[in-house]
Design a protein around this motif. Structure first.
Motif, PDB file in Angstrom:
ATOM      1  N   GLN A 346       7.904  53.078  56.335  1.00 58.12           N
ATOM      2  CA  GLN A 346       8.405  54.081  55.390  1.00 58.12           C
ATOM      3  C   GLN A 346       9.642  54.795  55.923  1.00 58.12           C
ATOM      4  O   GLN A 346      10.568  55.094  55.170  1.00 58.12           O
ATOM      5  N   TYR A 347       9.678  55.063  57.237  1.00 64.00           N
ATOM      6  CA  TYR A 347      10.805  55.824  57.763  1.00 64.00           C
ATOM      7  C   TYR A 347      12.122  55.042  57.722  1.00 64.00           C
ATOM      8  O   TYR A 347      13.191  55.613  57.907  1.00 64.00           O
ATOM      9  N   MET A 348      12.053  53.714  57.471  1.00 59.64           N
ATOM     10  CA  MET A 348      13.278  52.932  57.348  1.00 59.64           C
ATOM     11  C   MET A 348      13.772  52.844  55.908  1.00 59.64           C
ATOM     12  O   MET A 348      14.790  52.197  55.644  1.00 59.64           O
ATOM     13  N   ALA A 349      13.097  53.520  54.983  1.00 60.90           N
ATOM     14  CA  ALA A 349      13.492  53.439  53.572  1.00 60.90           C
ATOM     15  C   ALA A 349      14.905  53.965  53.344  1.00 60.90           C
ATOM     16  O   ALA A 349      15.592  53.555  52.404  1.00 60.90           O
ATOM     17  N   PHE A 350      15.356  54.872  54.219  1.00 50.74           N
ATOM     18  CA  PHE A 350      16.698  55.446  54.042  1.00 50.74           C
ATOM     19  C   PHE A 350      17.786  54.408  54.252  1.00 50.74           C
ATOM     20  O   PHE A 350      18.899  54.538  53.730  1.00 50.74           O
ATOM     21  N   PHE A 351      17.476  53.344  55.034  1.00 49.73           N
ATOM     22  CA  PHE A 351      18.525  52.382  55.346  1.00 49.73           C
ATOM     23  C   PHE A 351      18.568  51.310  54.262  1.00 49.73           C
ATOM     24  O   PHE A 351      18.025  50.226  54.397  1.00 49.73           O
ATOM     25  N   ASP A 352      19.207  51.655  53.182  1.00 53.83           N
ATOM     26  CA  ASP A 352      19.371  50.747  52.057  1.00 53.83           C
ATOM     27  C   ASP A 352      20.804  50.250  52.003  1.00 53.83           C
ATOM     28  O   ASP A 352      21.585  50.451  52.939  1.00 53.83           O
ATOM     29  N   GLU A 353      21.167  49.594  50.908  1.00 53.29           N
ATOM     30  CA  GLU A 353      22.529  49.061  50.787  1.00 53.29           C
ATOM     31  C   GLU A 353      23.572  50.176  50.873  1.00 53.29           C
ATOM     32  O   GLU A 353      24.640  50.012  51.476  1.00 53.29           O
ATOM     33  N   ARG A 394      23.796  55.164  45.810  1.00 55.03           N
ATOM     34  CA  ARG A 394      23.013  56.263  46.380  1.00 55.03           C
ATOM     35  C   ARG A 394      21.989  56.772  45.371  1.00 55.03           C
ATOM     36  O   ARG A 394      22.315  57.081  44.228  1.00 55.03           O
ATOM     37  N   PRO A 395      20.726  56.922  45.784  1.00 56.63           N
ATOM     38  CA  PRO A 395      19.742  57.596  44.929  1.00 56.63           C
ATOM     39  C   PRO A 395      20.135  59.059  44.736  1.00 56.63           C
ATOM     40  O   PRO A 395      20.744  59.666  45.624  1.00 56.63           O
ATOM     41  N   GLU A 396      19.800  59.629  43.611  1.00 55.30           N
ATOM     42  CA  GLU A 396      20.231  60.993  43.292  1.00 55.30           C
ATOM     43  C   GLU A 396      19.729  62.026  44.300  1.00 55.30           C
ATOM     44  O   GLU A 396      20.386  63.048  44.522  1.00 55.30           O
ATOM     45  N   HIS A 397      18.553  61.776  44.897  1.00 59.54           N
ATOM     46  CA  HIS A 397      18.003  62.789  45.797  1.00 59.54           C
ATOM     47  C   HIS A 397      18.688  62.804  47.161  1.00 59.54           C
ATOM     48  O   HIS A 397      18.485  63.732  47.938  1.00 59.54           O
ATOM     49  N   ARG A 398      19.546  61.831  47.451  1.00 61.18           N
ATOM     50  CA  ARG A 398      20.251  61.796  48.745  1.00 61.18           C
ATOM     51  C   ARG A 398      21.531  62.629  48.644  1.00 61.18           C
ATOM     52  O   ARG A 398      22.650  62.134  48.792  1.00 61.18           O
ATOM     53  N   VAL A 399      21.340  63.922  48.384  1.00 64.70           N
ATOM     54  CA  VAL A 399      22.477  64.811  48.105  1.00 64.70           C
ATOM     55  C   VAL A 399      23.396  64.934  49.318  1.00 64.70           C
ATOM     56  O   VAL A 399      24.623  64.832  49.214  1.00 64.70           O
ATOM     57  N   ARG A 400      22.806  65.165  50.477  1.00 63.58           N
ATOM     58  CA  ARG A 400      23.633  65.320  51.683  1.00 63.58           C
ATOM     59  C   ARG A 400      24.415  64.041  51.979  1.00 63.58           C
ATOM     60  O   ARG A 400      25.596  64.096  52.356  1.00 63.58           O
ATOM     61  N   SER A 401      23.782  62.895  51.782  1.00 71.59           N
ATOM     62  CA  SER A 401      24.470  61.631  52.034  1.00 71.59           C
ATOM     63  C   SER A 401      25.664  61.464  51.099  1.00 71.59           C
ATOM     64  O   SER A 401      26.716  60.973  51.511  1.00 71.59           O
TER      65      SER A 401
END
Length: 475
Positions: A346-353, A394-401
């Motif tokens: 689960q913790y690797m979910a952030f590393f997407d395209e 980017r997913p909408e919830h990744r605001v800082r990214s």
């Protein structure tokens, strides 16, 4: 042995400190030449006329001569002086933070100018006492080497028969669920807002480690605590509390070792690598990535492999190793094609395209700044394409990214002198910056502010810097 400043004013600061030593011009020249020889700088020499030019004509000696002069005078007086104290600042600026300032007009003016510039410098967490207290180099890396071979010492602490209060896998799953919640809050709002809450939750989870459980549950519990620690450390890093973040990362790495979880250990090391890079310790950042790759080599998933390679690409670019950066980019892209999200933790979910494109896009942005003019545009085009692609996915919830992405585009535009694009992307980044709390984003904005300095003489460059200054100083 020197280059005259534009205004050719005498160097009153150097004259002041030279007089304080009681040395003649010839004596200072001899001492400088002797010191240079001791340092192996046989080609560096000085004579009496050299000293006169430094003082009377304000010539600024080239490195390493300027530092050698500083060392000689410091040793003679028995106190630490800086190049600025001797008037060897940029463009002949004489800034002096030393209390023993000469009673002379030009020195007073120079010192006042320095103080005013210092007061107008934008705040950054890279220069705080917390940042200076961060361990680096062998002091950090040598103790972490043991992570590779450290065995788990978790023992079965549970009685033969199930007892009330014994910790089970349901408790471990609760910790993992809370970790997911905090990770989402961090992505949406930045680390500062929820940092104290996640540390409080980490305290509760650590208390469970002293409970009773089977060896299997104990290892899973330590692993879950390590993952929660990675989020607590990351939020603390994002809030600019650097030494505190490092302490959390290191102790969480120990928890990962107790849990026998090499994968989460590698994840923690990449968090630490990002922090080291943020603070300017780029060689350490590369070493931490290499330690993660080696220590978890049999446990790395394709996503982790791709992520670590993409970080290598960025860090190599910063260090000017552009060929190594390109090779790491190829490795990251190849590993990414092998990802099966169902097999990733689960913790690797952030590393997407989006994350891959953003990381490699920043690597190309840095390469553009390091490249000759002839190839700079090509690197910038790659950067703009990749970071734009990141924003698209980017997913909408990744605001800082997304704030980082727009900031990355702005910095790429600046690298090739495109101020219109830089201004527009900065404006978009600041719209997102206004709804999150992240000192990391603020620090990157300060970097953009500094990179725009060559354009400060024009209206758009000035507007861009003022826009950033207003946002960062209001933080």
């Amino acid at each position: 042995m020197g280059r005259p400043p534009i205004d050719r004013r005498p160097n009153a600061l150097l004259a002041h400190w030279h007089n304080r030593t009681g040395m003649s011009n010839a004596a200072l020249a001899r001492a400088v030449t002797t010191k240079a020889a001791e340092l192996g700088e046989q080609h560096v020499t000085a004579d009496e006329s050299s000293v006169r030019r430094w003082i009377k004509k304000g010539e600024t000696p080239r490195a390493p001569l300027s530092q050698i002069i500083c060392d000689v005078i410091s040793e003679q007086l028995g106190e630490h002086l800086t190049l600025a104290d001797l008037g060897f600042g940029p463009r002949g600026v004489q800034d002096a933070g030393h209390p023993d300032l000469p009673w002379e007009a030009s020195s007073t003016i120079g010192a006042l100018a320095h103080i005013i510039r210092s007061e107008h410098m934008l705040p950054t967490t890279r220069t705080t006492p917390e940042a200076r207290d961060v361990h680096a180099g062998p002091q950090l890396l040598d103790p972490l080497q043991s992570w590779v071979s450290a065995p788990s010492s978790v023992a079965d602490t549970s009685p033969a028969d199930p007892a009330p209060g014994r910790i089970g896998m349901s408790d471990v799953e609760n910790i993992r669920a809370v970790t997911t919640t905090f990770r989402d809050l961090d992505n949406r709002h930045g680390g500062a807002l929820s940092r104290k809450a996640v540390i409080g939750q980490l305290d509760e989870a650590v208390g469970m480690l002293s409970g009773t459980y089977t060896a299997e549950t104990g290892r899973a519990l330590f692993s879950a605590v390590a993952d929660l620690g990675s989020v607590a450390g990351w939020m603390t890093f994002d809030a600019g509390r650097h030494s505190s973040a490092q302490r959390i990362f290191v102790t969480a790495l120990h928890a990962a070792a107790e849990g026998g979880d090499k994968a989460i250990g590698a994840h923690l090391l990449q968090c630490m690598a990002r922090q080291m890079s943020h603070l300017g310790h780029y060689e350490d950042a590369l070493d931490l990535v290499a330690l993660a790759q080696y220590g978890a080599r049999r446990r790395l998933t394709p996503a982790a492999t791709s992520m670590l390679a993409s970080l290598q690409a960025r860090f190599h670019a910063i260090l000017g190793n552009l060929d190594d950066s390109e090779r790491a980019t190829d490795q990251a892209q190849e590993a990414f094609t092998r990802i099966d999200s169902a097999d990733e933790p689960q913790y690797m979910a952030f590393f997407d395209e989006a994350e891959l494109c953003a990381t490699l896009g920043v690597a190309h942005q840095i390469a553009a700044r390091k490249s000759p003019t002839a190839t700079r545009g090509h690197q910038a085009e790659k950067s703009l394409r990749l970071i734009t692609q990141a924003l698209t996915h980017r997913p909408e919830h990744r605001v800082r990214s997304m704030a980082f992405d727009h900031l990355g585009l702005a910095r790429t535009h600046i690298a090739v002198g495109e101020l219109d694009g830089a201004y527009e992307e900065t404006r978009r980044s600041l719209e997102l910056f206004g709804v999150i709390s992240s000192r990391r984003v603020a620090d990157r904005l300060v970097e953009l502010h500094d990179e725009a300095e060559p354009f400060a003489g024009g209206r758009l460059g000035q507007d861009l810097r003022q826009l950033i200054a207003a946002a960062v100083q209001s933080e």
